[in-house]
Enzyme design. Structure first.
Site, PDB file in Angstrom:
ATOM      1  N   GLY A  27       0.836  -1.184   0.000  1.00 27.85           N
ATOM      2  CA  GLY A  27       0.000   0.000   0.000  1.00 27.85           C
ATOM      3  C   GLY A  27       0.875   1.240   0.000  1.00 27.85           C
ATOM      4  O   GLY A  27       2.068   1.173   0.327  1.00 27.85           O
ATOM      5  N   SER A  43       9.413   3.340  -1.033  1.00 29.00           N
ATOM      6  CA  SER A  43       9.334   1.911  -1.303  1.00 29.00           C
ATOM      7  C   SER A  43       9.993   1.129  -0.182  1.00 29.00           C
ATOM      8  O   SER A  43      11.047   1.506   0.333  1.00 29.00           O
ATOM      9  CB  SER A  43      10.039   1.607  -2.631  1.00 29.00           C
ATOM     10  OG  SER A  43      10.056   0.229  -2.901  1.00 29.00           O
ATOM     11  N   GLY A  44       9.345   0.034   0.234  1.00 32.23           N
ATOM     12  CA  GLY A  44       9.963  -0.899   1.158  1.00 32.23           C
ATOM     13  C   GLY A  44      10.139  -0.419   2.583  1.00 32.23           C
ATOM     14  O   GLY A  44      11.015  -0.921   3.293  1.00 32.23           O
ATOM     15  N   SER A  74       7.693   5.149  -3.789  1.00 28.92           N
ATOM     16  CA  SER A  74       6.934   3.913  -3.967  1.00 28.92           C
ATOM     17  C   SER A  74       6.998   3.424  -5.405  1.00 28.92           C
ATOM     18  O   SER A  74       6.991   4.212  -6.359  1.00 28.92           O
ATOM     19  CB  SER A  74       5.475   4.152  -3.572  1.00 28.92           C
ATOM     20  OG  SER A  74       4.658   3.070  -3.974  1.00 28.92           O
ATOM     21  N   SER A  75       7.036   2.106  -5.564  1.00 27.20           N
ATOM     22  CA  SER A  75       7.042   1.532  -6.911  1.00 27.20           C
ATOM     23  C   SER A  75       5.742   1.819  -7.648  1.00 27.20           C
ATOM     24  O   SER A  75       5.677   1.686  -8.878  1.00 27.20           O
ATOM     25  CB  SER A  75       7.272   0.018  -6.829  1.00 27.20           C
ATOM     26  OG  SER A  75       6.236  -0.609  -6.078  1.00 27.20           O
ATOM     27  N   GLU A  76       4.696   2.207  -6.901  1.00 27.19           N
ATOM     28  CA  GLU A  76       3.422   2.556  -7.532  1.00 27.19           C
ATOM     29  C   GLU A  76       3.333   4.050  -7.856  1.00 27.19           C
ATOM     30  O   GLU A  76       2.236   4.558  -8.127  1.00 27.19           O
ATOM     31  CB  GLU A  76       2.257   2.150  -6.624  1.00 27.19           C
ATOM     32  CG  GLU A  76       2.091   0.656  -6.441  1.00 27.19           C
ATOM     33  CD  GLU A  76       1.683  -0.088  -7.706  1.00 27.19           C
ATOM     34  OE1 GLU A  76       1.552   0.557  -8.772  1.00 27.19           O
ATOM     35  OE2 GLU A  76       1.515  -1.313  -7.634  1.00 27.19           O
ATOM     36  N   HIS A  97      -4.540  -2.437   0.392  1.00 29.30           N
ATOM     37  CA  HIS A  97      -4.786  -3.843   0.077  1.00 29.30           C
ATOM     38  C   HIS A  97      -5.734  -4.411   1.126  1.00 29.30           C
ATOM     39  O   HIS A  97      -5.548  -5.530   1.609  1.00 29.30           O
ATOM     40  CB  HIS A  97      -3.476  -4.627   0.058  1.00 29.30           C
ATOM     41  CG  HIS A  97      -2.533  -4.218  -1.018  1.00 29.30           C
ATOM     42  ND1 HIS A  97      -1.264  -4.726  -1.128  1.00 29.30           N
ATOM     43  CD2 HIS A  97      -2.662  -3.351  -2.046  1.00 29.30           C
ATOM     44  CE1 HIS A  97      -0.641  -4.189  -2.167  1.00 29.30           C
ATOM     45  NE2 HIS A  97      -1.480  -3.339  -2.734  1.00 29.30           N
ATOM     46  N   HIS A 158      -5.542  -7.031  -7.000  1.00 30.96           N
ATOM     47  CA  HIS A 158      -4.545  -6.154  -6.388  1.00 30.96           C
ATOM     48  C   HIS A 158      -5.085  -5.464  -5.135  1.00 30.96           C
ATOM     49  O   HIS A 158      -4.689  -5.808  -4.025  1.00 30.96           O
ATOM     50  CB  HIS A 158      -4.101  -5.126  -7.447  1.00 30.96           C
ATOM     51  CG  HIS A 158      -2.895  -4.336  -7.055  1.00 30.96           C
ATOM     52  ND1 HIS A 158      -1.958  -3.930  -7.991  1.00 30.96           N
ATOM     53  CD2 HIS A 158      -2.478  -3.858  -5.880  1.00 30.96           C
ATOM     54  CE1 HIS A 158      -1.004  -3.244  -7.369  1.00 30.96           C
ATOM     55  NE2 HIS A 158      -1.307  -3.183  -6.087  1.00 30.96           N
TER      56      HIS A 158
END
Length: 222
Positions: A27, A43-44, A74-76, A97, A158
């Protein structure tokens, strides 16, 4: 200059974790800090240990403007930026999520307009964007297109993406989408969910946009 916005995202992320709408590092959240600049979670990084200096500031093309801790966005990020580019009215995005909303996404079932609160905010059905790999431009484009003028969209297999004119509204949208998904699933166990009429949906959403949004502040009280 970005400290307040970054801290707002940290507190919002911790709230999502406390409410069970996210888990671990999955998320992400973002907040428009200028017309063409966005603060986004990294991210992460787990929400329980997230700090304001971990938040990354980017422009709408994804170029880093401010990166205090050296963490990557974030990767999103493409998903968030695609929505901001398509919707100048959107000031914040919350991607979760959460369990019941994700169940609908996995079943490839949009959430119909079955309960008044989400209808008022979101403007009707929560539509379903076709599946695409996470973090891709394909996912970003499909999510933004499917979202249209709504305040929330499901991503197939997703999760959910919820938007607001404020961070508080986007957070409320995330809670209401999860609540609506849960009610929808339970109602189907009792013989089938019954959707509200298009006319009633339009009346309630127009009232929210024209009146309720302006006077509710960040309280969310009736």
């Amino acid at each position: 200059m970005f400290e307040v916005s970054c801290q707002q995202l940290v507190l919002a992320g911790q709230s999502l974790l406390a409410k069970g709408l996210v888990a671990g590092t999955w998320g992400n959240l973002s907040l428009r800090v200028a017309e063409d600049q966005v603060a986004i979670t990294p991210s992460g990084r787990e929400y329980g240990s997230l700090k304001s200096e971990d938040v990354v500031i980017v422009d709408l093309n994804g170029q880093v403007i401010f990166q205090a801790s050296g963490r990557t966005a974030s990767s999103e990020m493409p998903l968030h930026l695609a929505i901001y580019q398509a919707r100048p009215d959107i000031m914040a995005i919350v991607h979760t999520h959460s369990v019941h909303a994700s169940a609908c996404a996995v079943a490839h079932k949009p959430i119909p307009p079955v309960i008044e609160d989400i209808v008022q905010l979101a403007g009707g059905e929560i539509p379903l964007a076709p599946y695409a790999l996470p973090g891709t431009q394909e996912l970003a484009a499909q999510a933004a297109a499917t979202l249209g003028s709504k305040q929330a969209v499901l991503l197939a297999n997703h999760g959910a993406v919820c938007c607001g004119t404020t961070l508080a509204e986007a957070m409320t949208a995330a809670e209401l989408v999860e609540k609506a998904a849960q009610i929808y699933l339970y109602a189907n166990l009792l013989g089938g969910a019954k959707a509200l009429s298009d006319e009633d949906v339009n009346i309630m959403h127009e009232f929210y946009v024209s009146h309720y949004r302006k006077r509710r502040g960040d309280t969310g009280n009736d």
